[in-house]
Enzyme design. Structure first.
Site, short mmCIF file in Angstrom:
data_model
loop_
_atom_site.label_atom_id
_atom_site.label_comp_id
_atom_site.label_asym_id
_atom_site.label_seq_id
_atom_site.Cartn_x
_atom_site.Cartn_y
_atom_site.Cartn_z
N ASP A 2 31.06 39.15 35.69
CA ASP A 2 31.93 39.74 34.68
C ASP A 2 31.63 41.23 34.61
O ASP A 2 30.48 41.62 34.38
CB ASP A 2 31.69 39.10 33.31
CG ASP A 2 31.79 37.58 33.36
OD1 ASP A 2 32.62 37.08 34.13
OD2 ASP A 2 31.04 36.92 32.63
N ASP A 30 38.41 27.71 26.32
CA ASP A 30 37.21 28.38 25.82
C ASP A 30 36.90 27.84 24.42
O ASP A 30 37.78 27.81 23.56
CB ASP A 30 37.44 29.89 25.73
CG ASP A 30 37.56 30.54 27.11
OD1 ASP A 30 37.35 29.84 28.12
OD2 ASP A 30 37.86 31.75 27.17
#
Length: 242
Positions: free
Chosen positions: A129, A8
């Protein structure tokens, strides 16, 4: 089952978040190139990369770095974060990225997802998500009113082949994936499901295989040393690597 180690990127750095909170971002490695090479040495075949700045802003912020890191290895790479139009999809795919992940767009612009799937088929992955089962968007900062199962069914109807499901409350916690929600998802759609959030040890890999998921993303656990990536890849391969 495949294991997808994660990188990330925020502000050009390799970071991890706790429960999706950007204020908790902590640097986990000095160099994303070395991290990617370590994934190769561990036997991984795929890498999951996210432009965290892009996810929040809806723009490409770290895309050049992501592409450069991806080109530095032979890993297959999927990328998410800030992908809101066809030009961005084409940009990533033309620069060697294997799959692109649409997240917020699945909630806010389903026609875009339809067009993307029609043009690029299985190179399009949808990331769902959720917090308490309710889908969040814009880098997890914007809560919708959609249940994650309902959105998954909509995506399957559109023609999406692969869904990444993240339980935000598990992400970055090393507390294990949300097996209950994942089991429900697997039994409600025929898409390939990639589990994300909380994967922390070999037992989690085995548990996910038993749910018949397609893949598992792991990030914090491999940086903290709680999960040996090489052993995870081996374990996933023994139970059936895709």
């Amino acid at each position: 089952m495949i294991v997808l180690p994660a990188i990330d990127i925020k502000d050009g750095q390799c970071v991890r978040l706790f429960k999706g909170d950007y204020s908790t971002a902590s640097k986990v490695a000095e160099n994303p190139y070395d991290v990617a090479e370590s994934f190769v040495k561990a036997g991984a075949t795929w890498m999951h990369m996210v432009d965290l700045d892009g996810a929040k802003s809806g723009k490409l912020i770290n895309s050049e770095l992501i592409i450069d890191v991806a080109k530095s290895t032979d890993l297959k790479v999927e990328v998410g974060g800030g992908i809101r139009n066809m030009d961005t999809i084409e940009y990533y795919l033309e620069n060697g990225i294997d799959r692109v992940i649409l997240g917020s767009a699945a909630v806010k612009n389903q026609q875009f997802v339809i067009d993307a799937v029609n043009n690029f088929d299985d190179k399009i992955v949808v990331g769902i998500d959720a917090k308490n089962g309710i889908v969040c968007a814009e880098g997890w900062t914007d809560k919708s009113e959609l249940n994650y199962i309902d959105l998954a069914k909509q995506m399957e109807h559109i023609g999406v082949k692969t869904i990444i499901f993240t339980d935000i409350d598990q992400d970055g916690t090393l507390a294990g994936p949300n097996l209950v929600q994942l089991d429900k998802l697997v039994h409600n759609v025929d898409c390939d499901i990639i589990a994300s959030g909380g994967v922390s040890n070999l037992k989690d890999i085995i548990n996910l295989h038993e749910l018949n998921v397609y893949g598992a993303i792991t990030g914090k656990a491999i940086y903290s040393g709680d999960l040996d990536l090489a052993l995870a890849v081996q374990a996933a391969g023994k139970v059936g690597e895709a």
